[in-house]
Design a protein around this motif. Sequence first.
Motif, mmCIF file in Angstrom:
data_model
loop_
_atom_site.group_PDB
_atom_site.id
_atom_site.type_symbol
_atom_site.label_atom_id
_atom_site.label_comp_id
_atom_site.label_asym_id
_atom_site.label_seq_id
_atom_site.Cartn_x
_atom_site.Cartn_y
_atom_site.Cartn_z
ATOM 1 N N VAL A 23 -5.402 76.400 75.334
ATOM 2 C CA VAL A 23 -4.868 77.228 74.254
ATOM 3 C C VAL A 23 -4.940 78.703 74.642
ATOM 4 C CG1 VAL A 23 -5.154 77.937 71.844
ATOM 5 C CG2 VAL A 23 -5.543 75.551 72.500
ATOM 6 N N LYS A 27 -3.821 81.415 68.694
ATOM 7 C CA LYS A 27 -3.422 80.747 67.464
ATOM 8 C C LYS A 27 -2.998 81.798 66.452
ATOM 9 C CE LYS A 27 -6.699 76.904 68.014
ATOM 10 N NZ LYS A 27 -7.830 76.177 67.401
ATOM 11 N N GLY A 83 1.502 78.933 64.096
ATOM 12 C CA GLY A 83 1.762 78.409 65.428
ATOM 13 C C GLY A 83 0.546 78.448 66.320
ATOM 14 N N ILE A 84 0.619 77.663 67.358
ATOM 15 C CA ILE A 84 -0.424 77.650 68.377
ATOM 16 C C ILE A 84 0.268 77.686 69.727
ATOM 17 C CG2 ILE A 84 -0.548 75.113 68.294
ATOM 18 C CD1 ILE A 84 -3.544 75.442 69.002
ATOM 19 N N TYR A 131 0.139 77.389 73.909
ATOM 20 C CA TYR A 131 -0.570 76.771 75.023
ATOM 21 C C TYR A 131 -0.054 77.344 76.333
ATOM 22 C CZ TYR A 131 -1.726 73.130 71.588
ATOM 23 O OH TYR A 131 -2.165 72.444 70.488
ATOM 24 N N LYS A 158 4.870 77.164 72.599
ATOM 25 C CA LYS A 158 4.439 77.351 71.223
ATOM 26 C C LYS A 158 4.801 76.127 70.403
ATOM 27 C CE LYS A 158 4.510 80.639 67.385
ATOM 28 N NZ LYS A 158 4.913 81.980 66.937
ATOM 29 N N ARG A 198 1.508 74.789 64.237
ATOM 30 C CA ARG A 198 0.073 74.530 64.145
ATOM 31 C C ARG A 198 -0.228 73.273 63.334
ATOM 32 N NH1 ARG A 198 -4.409 79.253 63.058
ATOM 33 N NH2 ARG A 198 -6.255 78.015 63.571
ATOM 34 N N ASP A 208 7.935 75.011 57.217
ATOM 35 C CA ASP A 208 7.326 75.398 58.494
ATOM 36 C C ASP A 208 8.295 75.159 59.641
ATOM 37 O OD1 ASP A 208 4.973 76.161 57.280
ATOM 38 O OD2 ASP A 208 4.022 74.196 57.512
ATOM 39 N N HIS A 265 6.390 66.602 67.748
ATOM 40 C CA HIS A 265 5.954 67.999 67.748
ATOM 41 C C HIS A 265 7.121 68.909 68.121
ATOM 42 C CE1 HIS A 265 1.679 67.067 67.333
ATOM 43 N NE2 HIS A 265 1.898 66.057 68.164
#
Length: 722
Positions: free
Chosen positions: A121, A124, A128-129, A131, A145, A148, A157, A188
């Motif tokens: 990661v 955050k 969103g998160i 990587y 991205k 989240r 979202d 995802h």
Amino acid sequence: MAENDPTADPVDEAFAAYLRSCDAGELTSREDFLKQFPGVADQLKQLMEAADLLGQVTLASGLSSSQRVADHGAKTVALNLAEGEQSNVDPAITLPMAPRAKNDPGPTLPFDLGDYELQHVLGKGGMGIVYLANQKQLNRMVAVKMIRGGMLADESDVRRFYTEAQAVARLNHPGIVPVYQFGQRAGHHFFSMAYICGSDLQRKLYAECLDPKQAARYVRDVARAIDHAHHKGVLHRDLKPANVLIDEQDQVHVTDFGLAKHMDGDSSVTGTGAALGTPHYMAPEQAGGLSDRANRQSDVYAMGAILFACLTGRPPIAAETVMQTLLDVVHNPAPPVRSFRSDAPVDLETIIAKCLEKNPQKRYASAGQLADDLDAFLDDRPITARPRSMPVRIWHWLEGVPLVAAVSGRRMVSASLSHRRFQAAMLLLLLMTPFIATGLALLWQQHKESMPRIVRFAGGHENGVYNTVSNSIAKRLQAKYKVTTAVASSNGSLDNRTRLLRGEVHLAPVQASAISGDPLCVVAPLFFEVVHFLVRQDANVNTLSDLNGHRVAVGPLGSGSRATTEMVFESLNITPEMAVREVLAWEDLQSDTAPDVAVICIGLGSPLVANLIRHHRWQLMSIPTPIQISLQHPTLRPMTIESRDYPGIDIPAEGIASVGTTAFLAARTDTPSELVTATLQTLYEPPTLCIGMIPRKHAAEWQGLAFHRAARQFFETTETAD
């Protein structure tokens, strides 16, 4: 989405039908298809155009426009089109939620996401998160991205996530992190973008405040990038230090367009009432829930807030809670930079203040203008922004005081400690105002009534009685009260009156007629002045009827003799045509060219008159009907010039009939009482100042005079003592 679902979104249903038509090759034209859904045609058309735009700019996966990859039962589309290539496959197919096994715990790191291997990661955010991932096919490190919430993300979202990809897909600027690919795998939603090796601006600020030049350069580069986005119709709406990446070459890159909005069409996933952004850096219109009204100036505000943080290590407005911060952003002005960092350049403070204006119209009109002003600062050139004036800054600060805010109608949410202390001081001052006002009034009155450092007198003719009296009083005051005095010569009564009115002198002798009707008052009656009617011995003027055709000297300008002469001549019906008045200095009466007649109103025993009679062949002539003249002019009174007044001069035993007036020591009504009292005390000390001076006892008997308040009290004391 089931077609018989009563809660189904009509837009989603129409878009799904569009995708099915594309896959089956049944789509003839978009216009015909849109006619089937007139109620949602506009929203559907925007989705179609956005999908086309993404298809044109996602160039990194190596997959063809028609390639589909089955992954965990979910349909995923990854696009890699040559520049200008068109695609019939719309990326919006990735928006619906993907099915997921009941016991599937979700991705764990490292995680295989098709062509990407998520390694760890990077950061955050709110939704969103990000990587760090290895894109296997191209063997490069990228940032991926994902939402989240993962597969639990709701439709809003997903739409917001899609909007970010769509917004960045429009942009091509070295200061903006580019998007490579958009898609969905294993349920995802994701998009890949360039990996910026370095840090972000927020982490730099955690370490230390930046040098002003460095901070200005960072924000200038951000402004150039955002100006490009604005020209492409994209608003960022979430600019903050954490969204400004700084690479190893110290270059900035703007990222996280998750709250972006297209200005050419409302592609925002929020409506009125939603406060979008980071509270410390969002513009007042966003903090107030008017995100739909965000414009270029909203991003300008955020850049000003970032520059503020770069210099001070803190955002311009920060409260204890998020709600309090939002309210302060809307209602309270940002503090000046130099209140936190005294060495901050004034020009930089001015630029920041312009960015942080509550009214968007007062900010820079564009990010480009902000960048230009920062360039000017970096090059040590004049900036275009002008600092707020001192009155405006004071008023803005005062508006933060609760009482002032209540009176001015400004909405006040909270007050700072300094404002509360100021208000407490104001209330205390308000309570103490009557006492303070009374004390100040007493002090001012005492100051006004105290003895001046320099006491100024007006005199008169150099050898006249006025000059003698003024000089004598001045010397006595100087000796007794140790004050500095000054006596100025003048042309006489009218001249002295003018000087008193102008405030040039404190005290001066004047005739009675010069006091009435003016803001002047009497200090003391001094002596009587008599009209001396002088004629040359060889002029053949024995009566007033002989004046016809002769010139009459009435004294210099400013002399009281002129006013007295006019009163006498008016009563005797002597017009200017009969006797021409001539302004002449008294010394000129000694010359052979002087007029045949002179009228001098002066004290008895005057050396001037005695000298003219003895050495220059002048003689005194009586004035008829003095009682009648005094009745017409109350300031005049019948008088007689006797032989004792001028020893050695031939004057009849019965004397010479004339009229006279009174010479007063006069002052302004605002003359200090201490000076008036001291003057009166010295005036009546022996020896007597001049011949014929009115004694103190007789002066106290005068009634109806406009005495100075201190003089009236002085003479009342005299009457009591007697």
